[in-house]
Design a protein around this motif. Structure first.
Motif, PDB file in Angstrom:
ATOM      1  N   LEU A  40      -0.982 -62.514  -4.158  1.00  0.00           N
ATOM      2  CA  LEU A  40      -1.366 -61.228  -4.761  1.00  0.00           C
ATOM      3  C   LEU A  40      -2.747 -60.759  -4.263  1.00  0.00           C
ATOM      4  CD1 LEU A  40      -0.566 -60.010  -8.256  1.00  0.00           C
ATOM      5  CD2 LEU A  40      -2.924 -59.788  -7.522  1.00  0.00           C
ATOM      6  N   TRP A  41      -3.681 -61.682  -4.106  1.00  0.00           N
ATOM      7  CA  TRP A  41      -5.030 -61.294  -3.638  1.00  0.00           C
ATOM      8  C   TRP A  41      -4.978 -60.849  -2.184  1.00  0.00           C
ATOM      9  CZ3 TRP A  41      -6.181 -60.783  -8.189  1.00  0.00           C
ATOM     10  CH2 TRP A  41      -6.155 -61.782  -9.136  1.00  0.00           C
ATOM     11  N   ALA A  42      -4.166 -61.557  -1.391  1.00  0.00           N
ATOM     12  CA  ALA A  42      -4.048 -61.185   0.023  1.00  0.00           C
ATOM     13  C   ALA A  42      -3.539 -59.750   0.120  1.00  0.00           C
ATOM     14  CB  ALA A  42      -3.112 -62.147   0.740  1.00  0.00           C
ATOM     15  N   GLN A  43      -2.500 -59.452  -0.635  1.00  0.00           N
ATOM     16  CA  GLN A  43      -1.930 -58.096  -0.595  1.00  0.00           C
ATOM     17  C   GLN A  43      -2.897 -57.063  -1.154  1.00  0.00           C
ATOM     18  OE1 GLN A  43       2.069 -57.736  -2.089  1.00  0.00           O
ATOM     19  NE2 GLN A  43       2.684 -59.694  -1.221  1.00  0.00           N
ATOM     20  N   MET A  44      -3.556 -57.431  -2.244  1.00  0.00           N
ATOM     21  CA  MET A  44      -4.479 -56.465  -2.847  1.00  0.00           C
ATOM     22  C   MET A  44      -5.635 -56.171  -1.887  1.00  0.00           C
ATOM     23  SD  MET A  44      -6.334 -56.622  -6.562  1.00  0.00           S
ATOM     24  CE  MET A  44      -4.936 -56.357  -7.645  1.00  0.00           C
ATOM     25  N   SER A  45      -6.198 -57.201  -1.267  1.00  0.00           N
ATOM     26  CA  SER A  45      -7.353 -56.958  -0.398  1.00  0.00           C
ATOM     27  C   SER A  45      -6.957 -56.237   0.891  1.00  0.00           C
ATOM     28  CB  SER A  45      -8.132 -58.246  -0.109  1.00  0.00           C
ATOM     29  OG  SER A  45      -7.287 -59.183   0.479  1.00  0.00           O
ATOM     30  N   GLU A  46      -5.675 -56.302   1.259  1.00  0.00           N
ATOM     31  CA  GLU A  46      -5.219 -55.508   2.417  1.00  0.00           C
ATOM     32  C   GLU A  46      -4.749 -54.122   1.969  1.00  0.00           C
ATOM     33  OE1 GLU A  46      -1.976 -57.838   3.821  1.00  0.00           O
ATOM     34  OE2 GLU A  46      -3.281 -59.420   4.599  1.00  0.00           O
ATOM     35  N   ALA A  47      -4.874 -53.861   0.687  1.00  0.00           N
ATOM     36  CA  ALA A  47      -4.407 -52.598   0.095  1.00  0.00           C
ATOM     37  C   ALA A  47      -2.913 -52.402   0.348  1.00  0.00           C
ATOM     38  CB  ALA A  47      -5.216 -51.415   0.631  1.00  0.00           C
ATOM     39  N   SER A  48      -2.162 -53.508   0.312  1.00  0.00           N
ATOM     40  CA  SER A  48      -0.722 -53.379   0.549  1.00  0.00           C
ATOM     41  C   SER A  48       0.103 -53.829  -0.666  1.00  0.00           C
ATOM     42  CB  SER A  48      -0.327 -54.194   1.788  1.00  0.00           C
ATOM     43  OG  SER A  48      -0.518 -55.567   1.548  1.00  0.00           O
ATOM     44  N   LEU A  49      -0.560 -54.053  -1.794  1.00  0.00           N
ATOM     45  CA  LEU A  49       0.185 -54.437  -3.001  1.00  0.00           C
ATOM     46  C   LEU A  49       0.924 -53.195  -3.516  1.00  0.00           C
ATOM     47  CD1 LEU A  49       0.517 -56.914  -4.975  1.00  0.00           C
ATOM     48  CD2 LEU A  49      -1.245 -55.844  -6.386  1.00  0.00           C
ATOM     49  N   ASP A  50       2.241 -53.327  -3.671  1.00  0.00           N
ATOM     50  CA  ASP A  50       3.020 -52.144  -4.068  1.00  0.00           C
ATOM     51  C   ASP A  50       2.684 -51.718  -5.500  1.00  0.00           C
ATOM     52  OD1 ASP A  50       5.410 -53.208  -5.988  1.00  0.00           O
ATOM     53  OD2 ASP A  50       4.739 -54.717  -4.558  1.00  0.00           O
ATOM     54  N   GLN A  51       3.069 -50.508  -5.845  1.00  0.00           N
ATOM     55  CA  GLN A  51       2.670 -49.922  -7.130  1.00  0.00           C
ATOM     56  C   GLN A  51       3.262 -50.677  -8.323  1.00  0.00           C
ATOM     57  OE1 GLN A  51       0.207 -47.889  -7.151  1.00  0.00           O
ATOM     58  NE2 GLN A  51       0.165 -47.819  -9.389  1.00  0.00           N
ATOM     59  N   ALA A  52       4.510 -51.173  -8.182  1.00  0.00           N
ATOM     60  CA  ALA A  52       5.140 -51.898  -9.300  1.00  0.00           C
ATOM     61  C   ALA A  52       4.351 -53.178  -9.598  1.00  0.00           C
ATOM     62  CB  ALA A  52       6.589 -52.222  -8.953  1.00  0.00           C
ATOM     63  N   SER A  53       3.923 -53.874  -8.554  1.00  0.00           N
ATOM     64  CA  SER A  53       3.159 -55.110  -8.756  1.00  0.00           C
ATOM     65  C   SER A  53       1.753 -54.810  -9.273  1.00  0.00           C
ATOM     66  CB  SER A  53       3.062 -55.900  -7.449  1.00  0.00           C
ATOM     67  OG  SER A  53       4.341 -56.149  -6.940  1.00  0.00           O
ATOM     68  N   THR A  54       1.170 -53.711  -8.797  1.00  0.00           N
ATOM     69  CA  THR A  54      -0.153 -53.311  -9.293  1.00  0.00           C
ATOM     70  C   THR A  54      -0.066 -53.038 -10.793  1.00  0.00           C
ATOM     71  OG1 THR A  54      -0.673 -52.324  -7.161  1.00  0.00           O
ATOM     72  CG2 THR A  54      -1.993 -51.584  -9.029  1.00  0.00           C
ATOM     73  N   ARG A  55       0.977 -52.345 -11.183  1.00  0.00           N
ATOM     74  CA  ARG A  55       1.203 -52.045 -12.606  1.00  0.00           C
ATOM     75  C   ARG A  55       1.377 -53.358 -13.385  1.00  0.00           C
ATOM     76  NH1 ARG A  55       4.603 -53.566 -16.610  1.00  0.00           N
ATOM     77  NH2 ARG A  55       4.743 -51.995 -18.221  1.00  0.00           N
ATOM     78  N   ASN A  56       2.195 -54.259 -12.841  1.00  0.00           N
ATOM     79  CA  ASN A  56       2.421 -55.550 -13.496  1.00  0.00           C
ATOM     80  C   ASN A  56       1.121 -56.319 -13.685  1.00  0.00           C
ATOM     81  OD1 ASN A  56       5.142 -55.264 -13.774  1.00  0.00           O
ATOM     82  ND2 ASN A  56       5.676 -56.489 -11.976  1.00  0.00           N
ATOM     83  N   PHE A  57       0.291 -56.297 -12.660  1.00  0.00           N
ATOM     84  CA  PHE A  57      -0.989 -57.009 -12.704  1.00  0.00           C
ATOM     85  C   PHE A  57      -1.896 -56.416 -13.786  1.00  0.00           C
ATOM     86  CE2 PHE A  57      -5.457 -57.100 -11.194  1.00  0.00           C
ATOM     87  CZ  PHE A  57      -5.671 -58.456 -11.249  1.00  0.00           C
ATOM     88  N   MET A  58      -2.038 -55.100 -13.784  1.00  0.00           N
ATOM     89  CA  MET A  58      -2.926 -54.452 -14.752  1.00  0.00           C
ATOM     90  C   MET A  58      -2.451 -54.665 -16.189  1.00  0.00           C
ATOM     91  SD  MET A  58      -5.480 -53.248 -13.289  1.00  0.00           S
ATOM     92  CE  MET A  58      -6.070 -52.999 -11.626  1.00  0.00           C
TER      93      MET A  58
END
Ligand SMILES: [Fe+2]
Length: 261
Positions: A40-58
């Motif tokens: 998740l951090w790898a994707q987030m720091s590359e700004a490639s985490l999809d919106q559904a996962s971003t929502r799940n994380f928040m």
């Protein structure tokens, strides 16, 4: 017999702490790395985490953010002034630091907002299935564990690992630029405050745990504290797994469809 621990070395040097604590930190390192090396951090720091996962994380991590000062308050309830050096230290530190947490829930909501997840979604939305591992464990250990275990699990382990992943995301230019320019600083405030740079909190928490346990705690206590720290890391990893699980499931489902075609 309780042999007193009084730190003489630097706060942020592991060698300043008793041997049992150094061993405990080393024993838990692998579990900690499973959090820090999470996809998740790898994707987030590359700004490639999809919106559904971003929502799940928040939404999935929110209960821990919202309850964090309450975990500290539950630990504060266990202290008795004058009972021991460790109790006095814990009491003073918790009283002071609960206040520091005051605005952090609000900053999390600002971060979510900047990431396209509304306040209503974070506070009222259903967290992804299985993502409450960390919140449940923090609640349990703060409520029912002893003071040293509660502080080790939350203020040492959770805050310590959080400082390190926050720094990684905060330093990512790609991530910052993926947030709307208007209000970007506001969106990044939570990360900025939690990024480890000169954060001494986890070290102070370790000092309290060592002051409570002393130089020569029994094997049972040492083992127990190690288990609590490891369980915090493992619960964090499980929580993160469930935040990106949906995407994994989608990928797996697509692969299956492609394979069948
Ligand atoms: Fe915080």
């Amino acid at each position: 017999m309780h042999t007193r621990f009084e730190r003489t070395g630097a706060l942020t040097e592991l060698s300043s702490y008793p041997q049992w604590a150094q061993d405990m930190v080393a024993d838990c390192e692998q579990a900690k790395q499973s959090v820090l090396c999470h996809e998740l951090w790898a994707q987030m720091s590359e700004a490639s985490l999809d919106q559904a996962s971003t929502r799940n994380f928040m939404v999935g991590v929110w209960p821990v953010i919202e309850r964090f000062p309450a975990y500290m308050a539950l630990n504060l309830l266990k202290t008795r002034f004058g009972r021991s050096q460790g109790d006095n230290l814990a009491r003073r530190w918790l009283v002071r630091n609960i206040r520091v947490e005051q605005n952090h829930a609000e900053y999390w909501l600002n971060w979510a907002e900047g990431s396209g997840v509304s306040e209503e979604e974070v506070t009222m939305g259903r967290p992804p299935m299985g993502s409450q591992a960390l919140a449940s464990w923090c609640e349990e250990v703060s409520r029912s564990g002893d003071l040293a275990a509660g502080i080790a699990a939350t203020n040492y382990a959770v805050e310590g690992a959080t400082g390190e992943w926050s720094q990684r995301i905060y330093e990512s230019v790609a991530y910052a630029e993926s947030l709307p320019a208007a209000g970007r600083a506001k969106s990044l405030r939570w990360l900025q405050l939690h990024a480890a740079y000169d954060d001494t909190h986890p070290w102070e928490a370790l000092e309290i745990v060592c002051t409570l346990a002393g130089m020569t705690p029994g094997v049972d206590l040492v083992q127990h504290l190690g288990e609590c720290v490891r369980r915090s890391y493992t619960s964090m990893r499980i929580t993160l797994d469930h935040c990106i699980e949906r995407q994994d499931t989608l990928v797996k489902a697509n692969t299956r469809v492609e394979a069948a075609a």
